[in-house]
Motif scaffolding. Structure first.
Motif, PDB file in Angstrom:
ATOM      1  N   ALA A  37      -0.104  -1.096   6.988  1.00 62.01           N
ATOM      2  CA  ALA A  37      -0.470  -2.264   6.184  1.00 62.01           C
ATOM      3  C   ALA A  37       0.550  -3.365   6.428  1.00 62.01           C
ATOM      4  O   ALA A  37       1.666  -3.109   6.923  1.00 62.01           O
ATOM      5  CB  ALA A  37      -0.524  -1.909   4.697  1.00 62.01           C
ATOM      6  N   ARG A  38       0.179  -4.581   6.086  1.00 58.63           N
ATOM      7  CA  ARG A  38       1.112  -5.698   6.082  1.00 58.63           C
ATOM      8  C   ARG A  38       1.481  -5.967   4.637  1.00 58.63           C
ATOM      9  O   ARG A  38       0.601  -6.123   3.770  1.00 58.63           O
ATOM     10  CB  ARG A  38       0.475  -6.938   6.699  1.00 58.63           C
ATOM     11  N   VAL A  39       2.774  -6.016   4.343  1.00 56.98           N
ATOM     12  CA  VAL A  39       3.237  -6.238   2.982  1.00 56.98           C
ATOM     13  C   VAL A  39       4.065  -7.525   2.956  1.00 56.98           C
ATOM     14  O   VAL A  39       4.991  -7.708   3.746  1.00 56.98           O
ATOM     15  CB  VAL A  39       4.062  -5.036   2.460  1.00 56.98           C
ATOM     16  N   SER A  42       5.351  -5.147   8.545  1.00 54.39           N
ATOM     17  CA  SER A  42       4.394  -4.068   8.748  1.00 54.39           C
ATOM     18  C   SER A  42       4.958  -2.800   8.121  1.00 54.39           C
ATOM     19  O   SER A  42       6.113  -2.438   8.372  1.00 54.39           O
ATOM     20  CB  SER A  42       4.122  -3.845  10.234  1.00 54.39           C
ATOM     21  N   GLU A  95      -6.704   7.267   4.695  1.00 54.35           N
ATOM     22  CA  GLU A  95      -7.548   6.353   3.938  1.00 54.35           C
ATOM     23  C   GLU A  95      -7.564   6.713   2.449  1.00 54.35           C
ATOM     24  O   GLU A  95      -7.679   5.844   1.586  1.00 54.35           O
ATOM     25  CB  GLU A  95      -8.977   6.362   4.484  1.00 54.35           C
ATOM     26  N   ALA A 115      -4.747   5.130   0.470  1.00 50.62           N
ATOM     27  CA  ALA A 115      -4.693   3.664   0.413  1.00 50.62           C
ATOM     28  C   ALA A 115      -4.721   3.158  -1.026  1.00 50.62           C
ATOM     29  O   ALA A 115      -3.969   2.243  -1.381  1.00 50.62           O
ATOM     30  CB  ALA A 115      -5.846   3.069   1.227  1.00 50.62           C
ATOM     31  N   ARG A 160      -1.803   0.875  -2.998  1.00 46.29           N
ATOM     32  CA  ARG A 160      -2.005  -0.397  -3.698  1.00 46.29           C
ATOM     33  C   ARG A 160      -1.500  -0.322  -5.131  1.00 46.29           C
ATOM     34  O   ARG A 160      -0.891  -1.276  -5.643  1.00 46.29           O
ATOM     35  CB  ARG A 160      -3.493  -0.758  -3.685  1.00 46.29           C
ATOM     36  N   LEU A 178      -0.557  -6.506  -0.249  1.00 46.89           N
ATOM     37  CA  LEU A 178      -0.898  -5.610   0.849  1.00 46.89           C
ATOM     38  C   LEU A 178      -2.169  -6.118   1.520  1.00 46.89           C
ATOM     39  O   LEU A 178      -3.154  -6.417   0.849  1.00 46.89           O
ATOM     40  CB  LEU A 178      -1.130  -4.182   0.347  1.00 46.89           C
ATOM     41  N   SER A 179      -2.150  -6.206   2.824  1.00 44.28           N
ATOM     42  CA  SER A 179      -3.344  -6.603   3.581  1.00 44.28           C
ATOM     43  C   SER A 179      -3.461  -5.708   4.810  1.00 44.28           C
ATOM     44  O   SER A 179      -2.474  -5.126   5.266  1.00 44.28           O
ATOM     45  CB  SER A 179      -3.256  -8.073   4.004  1.00 44.28           C
ATOM     46  N   GLY A 180      -4.656  -5.627   5.339  1.00 42.53           N
ATOM     47  CA  GLY A 180      -4.888  -4.831   6.537  1.00 42.53           C
ATOM     48  C   GLY A 180      -4.557  -3.368   6.357  1.00 42.53           C
ATOM     49  O   GLY A 180      -4.008  -2.738   7.265  1.00 42.53           O
ATOM     50  N   VAL A 181      -4.875  -2.807   5.171  1.00 40.39           N
ATOM     51  CA  VAL A 181      -4.568  -1.401   4.908  1.00 40.39           C
ATOM     52  C   VAL A 181      -5.602  -0.542   5.632  1.00 40.39           C
ATOM     53  O   VAL A 181      -6.777  -0.513   5.259  1.00 40.39           O
ATOM     54  CB  VAL A 181      -4.579  -1.106   3.395  1.00 40.39           C
ATOM     55  N   GLU A 182      -5.193   0.164   6.663  1.00 46.09           N
ATOM     56  CA  GLU A 182      -6.073   1.052   7.421  1.00 46.09           C
ATOM     57  C   GLU A 182      -5.233   2.014   8.231  1.00 46.09           C
ATOM     58  O   GLU A 182      -4.056   1.764   8.529  1.00 46.09           O
ATOM     59  CB  GLU A 182      -7.003   0.255   8.331  1.00 46.09           C
TER      60      GLU A 182
END
Length: 906
Positions: free
Chosen positions: A541-543, A734, A745, A748, A752, A764-768
């Motif tokens: 993820a991007r934090v 990252s 998954e 996730a 959050r 948090l974005s792009g959580v995968e």
């Protein structure tokens, strides 16, 4: 004008209802005959039968008058074209091989050209989908010192423009900020918000679906915090509640009141789904230190873009004279709003050049199809000669051949549009995904009427090449010289067609190795080698953390406070995650290994220190990443030489680095890397990792394997440098979490919850999972590679079919000669060799030219001469083999020619 309309109506009525037209003409002819019959009976006293006979003789052929009526209405040409198109369809069915190959080859080129055209229409000069969108403009400050690159506008300039720029009204500004939208369940979800002037809603002229838009009073300091929701946010986050107006929501730590909901499709100014008032006071900032904003407006009634630019230039000159320190190189400019996002002349020329090349691809493939059509037309030489001898004009025969080719090209256009529609959908999804959902809302690639018109123009162009050019050749003087040419000997495959065959073989040999290399690098490498680690165990993820905009007087103190708070939150986040059940390791980095969208780091150019060399050090471009000291342990990456990072490497200037094996081989020239030093000469943004200016020396303390493995078809990896980084240095960063016993998954949601509970300003974005990232990359690269291979294989297939057509034509031309040589006792091998000799010469010449051109391209792409030679030899062998196989069928037909049949036929 009325006469023209009457003719158009007459033509359309006759074309649409030919049966009704025929009935009307029959009735008219009958009326004239009856009138003449009655006159003869009355004036000459003739019996009815004799009077009718004489009337018919005097009137002449009824069919002649009908044809004249059709000519007057313009229907003869239309009916002839209709018949030609029907004949063209029958000819396609008669030659299914040619039809399938021609349609598929031209469809690939059409799909490629249509996709490029749709991309240009969406990006270069699209229409803003609002009322009078062409009058909405952007007002920019350009930096003349950087080749007129756009730079953010300062608030102070906006104030002056609002007071003095009369040709543009409703001037407003916006900036985008990322905030967490915290829902009732306590989970935060990142959302990109437009902090916008209330005038933005007046410029767009779109009324809210519920409530009200932002108003000027909302921008006052101390006014209540309010937001306007986009339709998607309202539906997805609030369930489409009709009573949402007046409720509150939390963006980070701040509570806002919902005052309105916008209708579907509204996303002005870029692609936004939530709007808050822009509350930046120029008085809080020193000139040149205010946060940059983007300015928009609408041309005043009666004002033109040129008038607005002239007035703005005069205002800009006065601002520059009063503020030379900050505006010496600033040039203000007014541009159409949609053009402000792609306003680089260099980029525009590149895009137009790509479009031209895409159109030329159809020309190349159409030329190949034209060769096949010309060879097929040779079998119809007798038919063409007879038609010419019976009085048919050359233009009439060429028109028929054009109509036949038009049927083929229209079928290819229809198939190409279907394929383009699929690729455009994939392209739209890819743009949204890679741009984080921030693609401008008017950038939608679709099959617009303009795209369809462009494809139809390509179809006509293809029909001209495929039908008219062979038709003119086939109806030349040789064929028109007499019926003695019925056998087809009047038609010749001249030097032009032979040169085309040679050129196509050369093109295939040149392009196919590069296509194979790209296919390996971008598709097969991912499918064969995999990610290089157990990607299904990692969640990435991007934090990032919200950063406010303090006044100039508090900027320095706020920066120190923010850095300390960011370091504290990132350290605490790592600690909490490590304590979670199932989490085995966690780390931060600027780019996570395996994140192929970022190419595992940014690019930089290094200079290696070599005390033995007196000359300038050699420069080499590499990739760099800033990583947590524990990142290598997270991915089980051991040190091949030296050591990995230690906590002590974070104290003071970060001079210690770890490099990969490819860096040692490509930059350091092999050997021992430990203790070697280098420095950054330049990076893409003129800064080195961590924001340190270029010039500082770094020392290699450890070497690791290439990670992830990025072996290309050339056998070379990508040189990489890893720098140690402490928490608080990266925003955003990252985050990678390694979990066991549960799918990434599934963790996730817990990730959050932990992040929001720790600090609602952490986003948090792009959580995968990294496995998802890898699969998505496979799909994306797979589609691109398959498209490239489809184009390349189309050229190769058409080249082979062109050789086949040429050989078949040659055998037909030499039918009598082969029959006589067979009668005189020539051996089959001798005849076969004489037939093959021409094809072998053409194939060999094309292969040699292709090897010369392809060798230069491959070496320029980093292939070693030995590897390039081997790859070209293999591809040339394939091209020769395919060509000889294509020639084998016609050659065997030549062996089956019987002498008596050949002589009797001739």
């Amino acid at each position: 004008m009325n006469g023209l309309l009457a003719r158009v109506r007459s033509f359309w009525g006759g074309f649409r209802r030919p049966d009704r037209l025929a009935a009307e003409m029959d009735e008219e002819m009958r009326f004239h005959l009856e009138m003449e019959t009655e006159r003869l009976r009355r004036e000459h006293g003739l019996p009815p039968a004799e009077a009718r006979r004489r009337a018919a003789v005097a009137f002449g052929g009824v069919d002649k008058f009908k044809e004249q009526g059709r000519d007057a209405r313009g229907l003869t040409w239309a009916n002839g074209l209709s018949l030609d198109l029907k004949l063209g369809l029958r000819m396609l069915l008669k030659y299914p091989g040619l039809a399938v190959v021609g349609v598929l080859g031209m469809a690939v080129a059409t799909a490629f050209g249509a996709s490029l055209f749709s991309f240009l229409a969406a990006v270069v000069d699209p229409a803003l989908p609002v009322e009078d969108g062409e009058r909405v403009v952007a007002v920019q400050n350009l930096d003349a010192a950087r080749s007129d690159h756009a730079r953010g506008t300062q608030l102070h300039d906006l104030l002056v423009w609002r007071e003095e720029l009369r040709t543009v009204e409703e001037l407003g500004a916006y900036r985008t900020v990322d905030r967490n939208l915290v829902t009732a369940d306590g989970l935060g979800a990142p959302l990109r918000i437009a902090e916008m002037s209330a005038s933005g809603f007046r410029v767009a002229r779109v009324a809210p679906l519920l409530g009200r838009p932002l108003v000027d009073d909302d921008e006052r300091p101390g006014a209540p915090a309010v937001v306007v929701l986009g339709h998607d946010v309202w539906r997805n986050r609030f369930g489409g509640r009709p009573d949402v107006v007046g409720t509150t929501l939390r963006l980070g730590r701040e509570v806002h009141t919902v005052v309105g909901v916008m209708p579907p499709g509204f996303a002005f100014p870029v692609n936004n789904g939530l709007w808050a008032p822009l509350r930046l006071d120029p008085a809080d900032f020193r000139r040149g230190e205010a946060p940059p904003v983007d300015v928009f407006g609408r041309l005043a009634p009666g004002a033109t873009l040129e008038q607005a630019q002239a007035q703005l230039a005069a205002i800009g000159g006065r601002i520059a004279a009063a503020n030379p320190a900050t505006h010496r190189h600033v040039r203000p400019k007014v541009v159409p709003y949609t053009r402000s996002f792609v306003d680089s002349p260099e980029l525009m020329w590149v895009l137009y050049l790509v479009q031209l090349l895409g159109s030329l691809l159809l020309v190349v493939i159409a030329v190949n199809v034209a060769i096949l059509v010309y060879a097929r037309t040779a079998t119809r030489a007798g038919e063409i000669a007879v038609r010419l001898a019976l009085g048919a004009s050359r233009a009439r025969v060429v028109t028929q051949l054009f109509a036949e080719a038009l049927v083929l090209s229209l079928a290819a256009a229809a198939l190409g549009l279907v394929a383009a529609r699929f690729w455009l959908r994939q392209g739209n999804a890819f743009m949204q995904r890679t741009a984080g959902g921030q693609v401008p809302f008017w950038w939608e690639m679709r099959l617009s009427p303009g795209t369809v018109a462009y494809v139809l123009a390509l179809a006509v162009l293809g029909a001209v090449i495929v039908g008219v050019v062979p038709g003119l050749k086939a109806t030349g003087r040789r064929v028109q010289s007499g019926l003695g040419q019925v056998g087809g000997r009047g038609m010749r495959m001249g030097r032009t067609w032979t040169a085309l065959i040679v050129g196509q073989v050369a093109l295939a040999v040149t392009v196919l190795p590069l296509a194979l290399a790209l296919g390996w690098n971008h598709l097969f490498r991912y499918a064969v080698t995999g990610p290089g680690f157990a990607a299904e165990q990692y969640l990435a993820a991007r934090v990032g953390m919200d950063r406010e905009t303090p006044p100039s007087s508090r900027a320095e103190a706020y920066g120190r406070e923010f850095a300390g708070r960011l370091a504290d939150r990132q350290t605490e986040l790592l600690r909490r995650l490590e304590a979670e059940p199932g989490v085995t390791a966690v780390a931060l980095a600027s780019h996570v290994p395996g994140d192929w969208f970022s190419s595992s780091g940014a690019a930089g150019t290094v200079e290696v220190e070599d005390p033995r060399a007196a000359a300038e050090p050699v420069r080499q471009q590499v990739r760099f990443s800033e990583v947590d000291p524990g990142l290598f342990a997270v991915f089980d990456v051991p040190a091949l030489a030296g050591r990995l990072f230690q906590p002590a490497d974070l104290a003071g200037p970060a001079a210690a680095v770890v490099v990969n094996r490819s860096f040692v081989e490509q930059v350091l020239g092999g050997g021992s890397a430990l203790g070697r030093r280098f420095r950054y000469a330049r990076t893409e943004d003129d800064r080195t990792p961590g924001g340190v200016e270029a010039g500082g020396w770094y020392e290699v303390v450890g070497v690791v394997n290439d990670f992830p493995p990025k072996q290309t078809v050339t056998g070379k990896g990508i040189g990489a440098v890893y720098h140690p980084v402490a928490p608080g240095r990266l925003n955003p960063a990252s985050l990678v979490v390694r979990v066991q016993g549960t799918p990434p998954e599934a963790f996730a949601r817990r990730l959050r919850a932990i992040t929001t509970e720790l600090d609602p300003t952490l986003r948090l974005s792009g959580v995968e999972s990294l496995a998802q990232v890898h699969r998505q990359k496979q799909r994306t690269e797979g589609m691109a590679t398959l498209g490239l291979l489809a184009v390349t294989l189309s050229v190769l297939l058409l080249s082979a079919l062109g050789i086949h057509a040429l050989m078949a034509f040659t055998v037909a031309q030499r039918r009598k000669e082969i029959g006589i040589r067979t009668a005189l006792g020539a051996r089959p091998g001798t005849i076969l060799g004489s037939v093959f000799s021409r094809a072998i010469r053409q194939l060999a010449l094309g292969a040699v030219l292709g090897c010369l051109l392809g060798g230069a391209l491959l070496v320029g792409q980093g292939f070693t001469p030995g590897l390039a030679a081997g790859l070209l030899a293999a591809v040339a062998a394939i091209a020769l083999g395919v060509g000889l196989l294509a020639a084998l069928g016609p050659a065997r037909q030549g062996l089956r020619i019987q002498p008596m049949e050949a002589l009797r036929t001739d």
